[in-house]
Enzyme design. Structure first.
Site, PDB file in Angstrom:
ATOM      1  N   ASP A 347       0.859  -1.174   0.000  1.00 10.91           N
ATOM      2  CA  ASP A 347       0.000   0.000   0.000  1.00 10.91           C
ATOM      3  C   ASP A 347       0.902   1.233   0.000  1.00 10.91           C
ATOM      4  OD1 ASP A 347      -2.364   1.611   0.373  1.00 10.91           O
ATOM      5  OD2 ASP A 347      -1.741   1.839   2.461  1.00 10.91           O
ATOM      6  N   ASP A 537      -2.144  -1.100   6.199  1.00  9.81           N
ATOM      7  CA  ASP A 537      -2.298  -0.602   7.569  1.00  9.81           C
ATOM      8  C   ASP A 537      -3.219  -1.474   8.408  1.00  9.81           C
ATOM      9  OD1 ASP A 537      -4.819  -0.035   6.660  1.00  9.81           O
ATOM     10  OD2 ASP A 537      -4.534   2.130   6.579  1.00  9.81           O
ATOM     11  N   ASP A 541      -7.026  -1.447   4.405  1.00  9.19           N
ATOM     12  CA  ASP A 541      -6.642  -2.472   3.439  1.00  9.19           C
ATOM     13  C   ASP A 541      -7.122  -3.853   3.848  1.00  9.19           C
ATOM     14  OD1 ASP A 541      -5.107  -0.676   1.745  1.00  9.19           O
ATOM     15  OD2 ASP A 541      -3.690  -0.592   3.402  1.00  9.19           O
TER      16      ASP A 541
END
Length: 663
Positions: A347, A537, A541
């Protein structure tokens, strides 16, 4: 039902059984500081001493004493596994200890009491060594709880009291002096300091903390005194949750451990059937006593002792070591998957970047200065809650008072300063005019551009960007050098994503993604045939973390959702924990495979030698137990991985240098 849910259900019975079997052992682990505290070791040594004394007396012609002491040695050694064998039989379970019990009983019936005692002696020692190694590694994990001080100072009803951390209640005001450890989690209400969290997160850089900041149990206070409002009790603080989760998840079995189980379970009854056939057929064609003896030796030779213990010891040692360095691995399945991952999806926000926007560029129109642009923009942003506001306020030297400040949804801010009408907002709502080229340059650099207009004329443009973590580029380069495929997933626009990805060294970029899009892409990566990890995180996500073969949560310290949803949680925010965790898991997997292969090869060699009469009972037992000691020692190596070194202070990233004011 998700894929991971289905896998977990497949092993519910194994997990529950393992937990039931381990309950008593767990209670004993707390008291194991020395090897002599393990009951099996004490009885094994006693058995060995009695066996040696009997052997020496036998050589001196005292056959009666030799027999008596051999029987005593057999009883002492057998006490470590024979009772458990019958307990399992009553529950319908057959294990390695049944083969050893049959071998010892058969040798005794045949009059080979010394050989039976030798088997009991060696097997009891191997059981003791296994128990000691598991106890020590579990105790190492629980040593995290020792980071909590033995007493805490609280202020109640205006009086300062020193209490046991277990007596702390939510809402207490805890006073933490310089150099003291925090007794539980809380929120700073007064004071500022730098906290040393290296023992928890693995990060050696101190973390600044002030009023409103969340702090966690075990952190060491720096030079400032703190007043902390307690938010959780001692038994539920962040350290206690980590230990509880790891211990409850350690019984989840990895693929290699399940393979060992699949081999061992049918192997035991298969060995018993083969032994009966050897004894019966041998009695028909030859000496019944001889073939009964060989059948017993085959039973012991084929017992998968090393195979049964090779994986659990390695997994427990590896997970315990990882937890000490800020890497929380939830069980053997997660550990093995971590070692097989070849594709890593990262991410962007909060993982590759700090999630803290900063001003990287300021362009001023002719007749105006950089400082003027920032100052007037900050005057409007002082009334805003937008994430970009903090970046602009931090960059401004002065912040004049603005009046009639209003937010225009989706566009920007308006207000007045000393009669001048100001507008601050996105290009399109404020026309860039002569600064169009500067706005384009900022956007191509991955920054969000905001324009400042005074009385209808544009006087400046400000570029704000969420900067990469200073270690991001080095980590990506390290992962790619190790052969990993690295991709970046983000909901940000493609221009910003590509600019940051280029700086980080990531070539595969997927932008403008919603959470469900991330999950779909991770599924495609996973279905390509290469084990895929998603690093995020743990909250935003969550769908992608659940879809991946392995979910890794960044900066999970104190975040229940992150710890619960991810397979692996990196407790700190330093990305360099990531390659260390992967390298540690790969090394652990190699050790597991070494132990499994050795165990199977040993069985394959010993069975024909036992059947042919080349090796007797005592020799077979000795070889087996030496192998067990070896696999235990080899497995414990997983707890001493150099890959899990405490990470050093991050190398300073090149500071973003604002473009000089244009005239």
């Amino acid at each position: 039902m998700t894929r991971r849910d289905a896998e977990d259900e497949d092993h519910v019975d194994d997990v529950n059984a393992a937990r039931d079997d381990d309950d008593d052992d767990d209670d004993d682990d707390e008291d194991v500081d020395h090897i002599w505290q393990v009951r099996e070791i004490r009885l094994g040594v006693l058995s060995g001493v009695l066996l040696l004394a009997g052997f020496l007396l036998g050589r001196a012609g005292q056959e009666g004493w030799e027999l008596g002491l051999s029987i005593a040695a057999l009883v002492a050694g057998g006490a470590t596994f024979v009772p458990e064998t019958f307990e399992k039989l009553f529950k319908g379970k057959i294990g390695v200890d049944l083969l050893m019990t049959i071998g010892a009983a058969g040798a005794t019936v045949l009059g080979q009491v010394e050989e039976a005692a030798t088997l009991a002696f060696l097997y009891s020692l191997s059981e003791g060594l296994e128990e000691y190694s598991v106890a020590k590694t579990r105790k190492g994990l629980r040593a995290l709880l020792d980071l909590v001080p033995r007493e805490a100072t609280v202020r109640r009803d205006g009086t300062e009291l020193v209490v046991d951390p277990a007596e702390l209640v939510v809402g207490d005001r805890m006073l933490v002096k310089p150099g003291e450890r925090l007794a539980t989690d809380g929120i700073v209400r007064a004071g500022r300091t730098a906290l040393d969290t290296s023992a928890i997160t693995g990060e050696s850089m101190p973390v600044e903390a002030g009023p409103g900041d969340e702090v966690f149990a075990g952190a060491i206070n720096g030079t400032g005194a703190l007043e902390v409002e307690v938010t959780t009790t001692a038994e539920n603080n962040s350290l206690a949750r980590i230990v509880h989760i790891v211990e409850s998840e350690q019984s989840r079995k990895g693929a290699t451990q399940r393979l060992a189980d699949k081999i061992a379970k049918p192997l035991v009854p298969g060995i018993l059937i083969a032994a009966v056939l050897i004894a019966v057929l041998g009695a028909i064609v030859g000496d019944p006593g001889l073939w009964l003896q060989r059948a017993l030796v085959v039973v012991v030779a084929a017992s998968p002792c090393a195979l049964a213990i090779s994986v659990p010891v390695t997994v427990v040692a590896s997970i315990g070591a990882a937890s000490k360095h800020g890497v929380l691995v939830k069980g053997g399945a997660a550990l093995e998957t971590l070692g097989t991952v070849r594709t890593i999806a990262l991410d962007k926000t909060g993982t590759l970047t700090r999630n803290e926007p900063v001003v990287i560029d300021v362009a001023a129109a002719p007749g105006h200065t950089r400082e003027e642009v920032l100052s007037l923009a900050a005057a409007l942003e002082a009334r805003s809650e937008h994430p970009l506001a903090r970046a602009i306020l931090a960059a401004a030297d002065t912040v004049p008072a603005a009046e009639a400040v209003e937010a225009v949804t989706g566009a920007g801010l308006t207000g007045t300063i000393t009669g001048q009408v100001l507008r601050l907002g996105r290009p399109g709502w404020v026309e860039p005019g002569t600064l169009a080229a500067d706005v384009t340059r900022m956007q191509q650099a991955g920054a969000t551009a905001v324009l400042l207009e005074v009385d209808g004329a544009v006087i400046g443009a400000i570029g704000v960007r969420d900067e990469l973590r200073p270690e991001a580029a080095d980590v990506v380069a390290d992962l790619r050098a190790q052969g990993y495929t690295v991709a970046m997933l983000t909901g940000d626009n493609a221009t910003t994503a590509k600019a940051l990805a280029a700086d980080a060294g990531v070539t595969q970029v997927h932008a403008d993604l919603r959470p469900e899009d991330k999950s779909r892409l991770v599924g495609q990566l996973r279905d390509s045939g290469r084990a895929t990890a998603m690093v995020g995180d743990g909250v935003n996500d969550a769908p992608a973390l659940a879809t991946a073969d392995l979910g890794v949560a960044m900066g999970a310290m104190g975040a229940d959702v992150a710890i619960e949803t991810a397979d692996v949680a990196l407790m700190g925010d330093d990305l360099r924990l990531l390659p260390g965790a992967f390298a540690h898991a790969r090394r652990t997997r190699r050790i597991i495979l070494q132990n499994v292969v050795l165990s199977l090869v040993l069985i394959a060699i010993l069975i024909p030698l036992a059947f042919a009469g080349v090796l007797g009972l005592a020799a077979v037992v000795l070889v087996h137990e030496i192998a067990e000691v070896f696999v235990i020692a080899n497995g414990v190596r997983a707890g001493r991985s150099k890959d899990l070194r405490t990470i050093a202070a991050p190398t300073a990233a090149p500071a973003a240098t604002p473009v000089a004011a244009q005239s």
